[in-house]
Design a protein around this motif. Structure first.
Motif, short mmCIF file in Angstrom:
data_model
loop_
_atom_site.label_atom_id
_atom_site.label_comp_id
_atom_site.label_asym_id
_atom_site.label_seq_id
_atom_site.Cartn_x
_atom_site.Cartn_y
_atom_site.Cartn_z
N GLU A 124 0.84 -1.22 0.00
CA GLU A 124 0.00 0.00 0.00
C GLU A 124 0.87 1.26 0.00
O GLU A 124 0.65 2.19 -0.79
CB GLU A 124 -0.90 0.00 1.25
N SER A 125 1.87 1.26 0.87
CA SER A 125 2.72 2.45 1.00
C SER A 125 3.49 2.70 -0.29
O SER A 125 3.63 3.83 -0.74
CB SER A 125 3.72 2.28 2.14
N ARG A 126 3.98 1.61 -0.86
CA ARG A 126 4.78 1.75 -2.08
C ARG A 126 3.92 2.27 -3.24
O ARG A 126 4.32 3.17 -3.96
CB ARG A 126 5.39 0.39 -2.44
N SER A 127 2.73 1.71 -3.40
CA SER A 127 1.94 2.12 -4.56
C SER A 127 1.42 3.56 -4.37
O SER A 127 1.28 4.31 -5.34
CB SER A 127 0.81 1.13 -4.88
N TYR A 128 1.20 3.95 -3.12
CA TYR A 128 0.80 5.34 -2.87
C TYR A 128 1.91 6.28 -3.34
O TYR A 128 1.68 7.26 -4.05
CB TYR A 128 0.53 5.55 -1.37
N PHE A 129 3.12 5.96 -2.93
CA PHE A 129 4.26 6.83 -3.26
C PHE A 129 4.51 6.84 -4.78
O PHE A 129 4.80 7.89 -5.37
CB PHE A 129 5.50 6.35 -2.50
N ASP A 130 4.34 5.68 -5.41
CA ASP A 130 4.51 5.62 -6.87
C ASP A 130 3.52 6.55 -7.56
O ASP A 130 3.86 7.26 -8.50
CB ASP A 130 4.26 4.19 -7.38
N ALA A 131 2.27 6.53 -7.05
CA ALA A 131 1.23 7.35 -7.69
C ALA A 131 1.56 8.84 -7.55
O ALA A 131 1.37 9.63 -8.49
CB ALA A 131 -0.12 7.05 -7.05
N VAL A 132 2.09 9.24 -6.39
CA VAL A 132 2.48 10.65 -6.20
C VAL A 132 3.55 11.02 -7.22
O VAL A 132 3.46 12.05 -7.91
CB VAL A 132 3.01 10.89 -4.75
N GLN A 133 4.53 10.15 -7.37
CA GLN A 133 5.63 10.46 -8.31
C GLN A 133 5.13 10.54 -9.75
O GLN A 133 5.54 11.42 -10.51
CB GLN A 133 6.69 9.38 -8.22
N GLN A 134 4.23 9.61 -10.10
CA GLN A 134 3.73 9.62 -11.48
C GLN A 134 2.97 10.91 -11.78
O GLN A 134 3.12 11.50 -12.84
CB GLN A 134 2.81 8.41 -11.72
N LEU A 135 2.17 11.32 -10.83
CA LEU A 135 1.38 12.56 -11.04
C LEU A 135 2.29 13.78 -11.15
O LEU A 135 2.07 14.66 -11.99
CB LEU A 135 0.42 12.76 -9.88
N LEU A 136 3.28 13.84 -10.27
CA LEU A 136 4.20 14.98 -10.33
C LEU A 136 4.90 15.01 -11.68
O LEU A 136 5.02 16.07 -12.31
CB LEU A 136 5.26 14.89 -9.21
N ALA A 137 5.31 13.83 -12.14
CA ALA A 137 6.00 13.76 -13.43
C ALA A 137 5.05 14.20 -14.54
O ALA A 137 5.44 14.95 -15.45
CB ALA A 137 6.52 12.35 -13.67
N ALA A 138 3.79 13.76 -14.45
CA ALA A 138 2.81 14.13 -15.50
C ALA A 138 2.61 15.64 -15.55
O ALA A 138 2.35 16.22 -16.60
CB ALA A 138 1.48 13.43 -15.22
N LEU A 139 2.76 16.29 -14.39
CA LEU A 139 2.57 17.75 -14.34
C LEU A 139 3.86 18.51 -14.67
O LEU A 139 3.88 19.74 -14.66
CB LEU A 139 2.10 18.17 -12.94
N GLY A 140 4.93 17.78 -14.88
CA GLY A 140 6.20 18.43 -15.22
C GLY A 140 6.85 19.11 -14.03
O GLY A 140 7.62 20.05 -14.20
N ILE A 141 6.53 18.65 -12.83
CA ILE A 141 7.17 19.23 -11.64
C ILE A 141 8.35 18.33 -11.28
O ILE A 141 8.16 17.17 -10.91
CB ILE A 141 6.17 19.32 -10.45
N SER A 142 9.57 18.85 -11.41
CA SER A 142 10.70 17.96 -11.16
C SER A 142 10.97 17.85 -9.66
O SER A 142 10.76 18.79 -8.90
CB SER A 142 11.94 18.37 -11.94
N PHE A 143 11.45 16.68 -9.27
CA PHE A 143 11.66 16.40 -7.85
C PHE A 143 12.78 15.38 -7.74
O PHE A 143 13.14 14.74 -8.73
CB PHE A 143 10.39 15.81 -7.22
N PHE A 144 13.37 15.28 -6.56
CA PHE A 144 14.21 14.11 -6.33
C PHE A 144 13.82 13.48 -5.01
O PHE A 144 13.28 14.14 -4.12
CB PHE A 144 15.71 14.41 -6.48
N ILE A 145 14.08 12.18 -4.94
CA ILE A 145 13.67 11.44 -3.74
C ILE A 145 14.83 11.46 -2.75
O ILE A 145 15.97 11.19 -3.11
CB ILE A 145 13.31 9.99 -4.10
N SER A 146 14.52 11.83 -1.51
CA SER A 146 15.55 11.88 -0.49
C SER A 146 15.09 10.97 0.64
O SER A 146 14.19 11.31 1.40
CB SER A 146 15.69 13.32 0.00
N ASP A 147 15.70 9.78 0.75
CA ASP A 147 15.16 8.83 1.74
C ASP A 147 15.56 9.21 3.17
O ASP A 147 15.17 8.55 4.12
CB ASP A 147 15.51 7.37 1.39
#
Ligand code: HAM
Length: 419
Positions: free
Chosen positions: A230-253
């Motif tokens: 659940e946690s992983r797919s939630y985070f994947d969805a956030v990243q996909q949406l951000l990418a679709a909107l052209g908002i660049s980000f990096f993941i910092s664990d």
């Protein structure tokens, strides 16, 4: 000795207020564009709100709160953040029952007894939003997008977006256990601060600034390995949406944030231009906060807050100006008692029509008044002296061209307004 403001606090002087107002008005506009409504909560809240909401193991509650017991024996705290207060207000007024989605924004001062330094104050301002009622990743992305639009709307370019996930409660517990098990045998080598955190809030050790801690943390278990489906797919969805909107980000664990209420997404916009105090804006999802505060039903929420002083510092650093000056349209010069009456009446008419009008109140000579009009960058100067009063006219000077004309006093207002 003259009394000065308390350490870590500041005055906002008239010369600075223009940029503060411009920034606040931009926050207001962006909030409106996204359909957010303003909420204002008290500066003082019951201390218990932050102990329960922000968390006892956090730096904020542990050592930074301005807390006191008032004359009525009530334990109160000057708010160190606004999310807990907003949640308290939403619960107290049953706002979720009025509408299942609440989009709220706020702007105001906060208080944290931190060590002051450039960009870090004991009283500072935040603009923030809280989006309540949606447990879905598109709401995380809505608030990130809003923060991004604010920074871009200010013209800022020197910032980047870091995101991370703290997973659901189950993943977080599994990771916390693994982290504690890994760090406990090394606790002698940890900094004093991190040793304290090991028992209370081990996740916070991950963002330790201590060089020795950083070395120890190199091979620490990774949060990513403890995320459930659940946690992983939630985070994947956030990243996909951000990418679709052209908002660049990096993941910092290692991004864990300093407040206990977060779950799933956490994020920060930071800059390399402001030294150590590099976080412009931070936030995340906090699905457990409402139940923590006594709500029978869980209320999913996500939001962020931006540090206003830091935004203004970065604007200065990037040499951007957002100030809209209200320069005087008219400066009215009067010489003599009769002229003063004429000028006061004229000023009143012009102000009623919405223009910015200044007059001299120190009964100075013509030259001094002219000098001031020039200094204030008045667009037009009107001169009324004894001679003009006798002739029933006013003199009008266009300050840009130096051109001078005259007009009858009766029609002066409409003439000036038509310029
Ligand atoms: P926070 O990270 O503690 O989050 O603060 C947000 C922002 O406030 C920081 O990124 C920084 O720009 C500014 N700030 C914090 N402390 C200071 C200080 N001492 N001096 C100047 N600026 C400062 C929160 O407060 C959460 N309530 C944000 C949030 C809203 N999370 C969900 N919704």
């Amino acid at each position: 000795m003259k009394i000065q403001y308390p350490k870590g606090m500041q005055d906002i002087l008239p010369s600075q207020i223009g940029m503060w107002q411009a920034l606040e008005s931009l926050c207001r506009d962006i909030s409106a564009r996204y359909g957010y409504k303003e909420i204002r909560t008290p500066i003082l809240e019951k201390t218990e709100l932050f102990v329960r909401g922000v968390g006892e193991g956090t730096d904020i509650v542990g050592k930074e709160m301005y807390s006191f017991v008032d004359q009525g024996n009530e334990a109160l705290t000057m708010r160190p953040e606004l999310t807990a207060g907003v949640a308290r207000a939403v619960l107290q007024h049953s706002l979720m029952e009025l509408s299942g989605t609440q989009r709220l924004w706020y702007y105001g001062p906060l208080f944290r007894h931190e060590r002051p330094q450039a960009g870090r104050y004991r009283q500072f301002y935040q603009y923030g939003v809280e989006l309540l009622g949606s447990p879905y990743p598109e709401s995380d992305v809505e608030v990130i997008q809003l923060a991004y639009d604010l920074l871009c709307g200010l013209g800022l370019t020197e910032f980047s977006l870091k995101i991370n996930t703290l997973g659901n409660a189950h993943s977080r517990q599994a990771y916390r256990d693994a982290l504690t098990a890994y760090l406990t045998p090394l606790s002698d080598k940890l900094s004093e601060e991190s040793r304290k955190r090991l028992a209370k809030n081990p996740l916070r050790i991950l963002d330790s600034k201590d060089a020795g801690d950083k070395e120890l943390l190199r091979d620490v278990p990774r949060f990513g390995d403890f995320l459930d489906e659940e946690s992983r797919s939630y985070f994947d969805a956030v990243q996909q949406l951000l990418a679709a909107l052209g908002i660049s980000f990096f993941i910092s664990d290692k991004l864990v944030r300093g407040l206990d209420y977060y779950s799933h997404t956490v994020f920060e916009f930071s800059t390399t231009k402001l030294g150590a105090q590099d976080a412009l804006c931070g936030g995340g999802r906090y699905d457990g906060l409402f139940t923590q505060l006594g709500s029978h039903k869980p209320v999913p929420g996500v939001g962020f807050a931006a540090g206003v002083e830091r935004l203004l510092l970065l604007l200065a650093e990037e040499q951007l100006s957002i100030t809209q000056e209200h320069l005087p349209d008219f400066y009215l010069i009067s010489l003599g008692d009769e002229a003063r009456v004429v000028v006061q009446k004229l000023a009143r008419e012009l102000r009623k029509a919405g223009t910015v009008v200044l007059t001299d109140l120190r009964r100075r000579a013509l030259k001094a008044q002219m000098k001031e009009a020039d200094k204030l960058q008045a667009r037009t100067v009107v001169i009324v002296g004894e001679e003009e009063c006798n002739a029933g006219i006013v003199r009008v000077r266009n300050m840009a061209t130096g051109e001078q004309s005259e007009c009858p006093v009766e029609t002066a207002a409409s003439h000036l307004l038509s310029l």
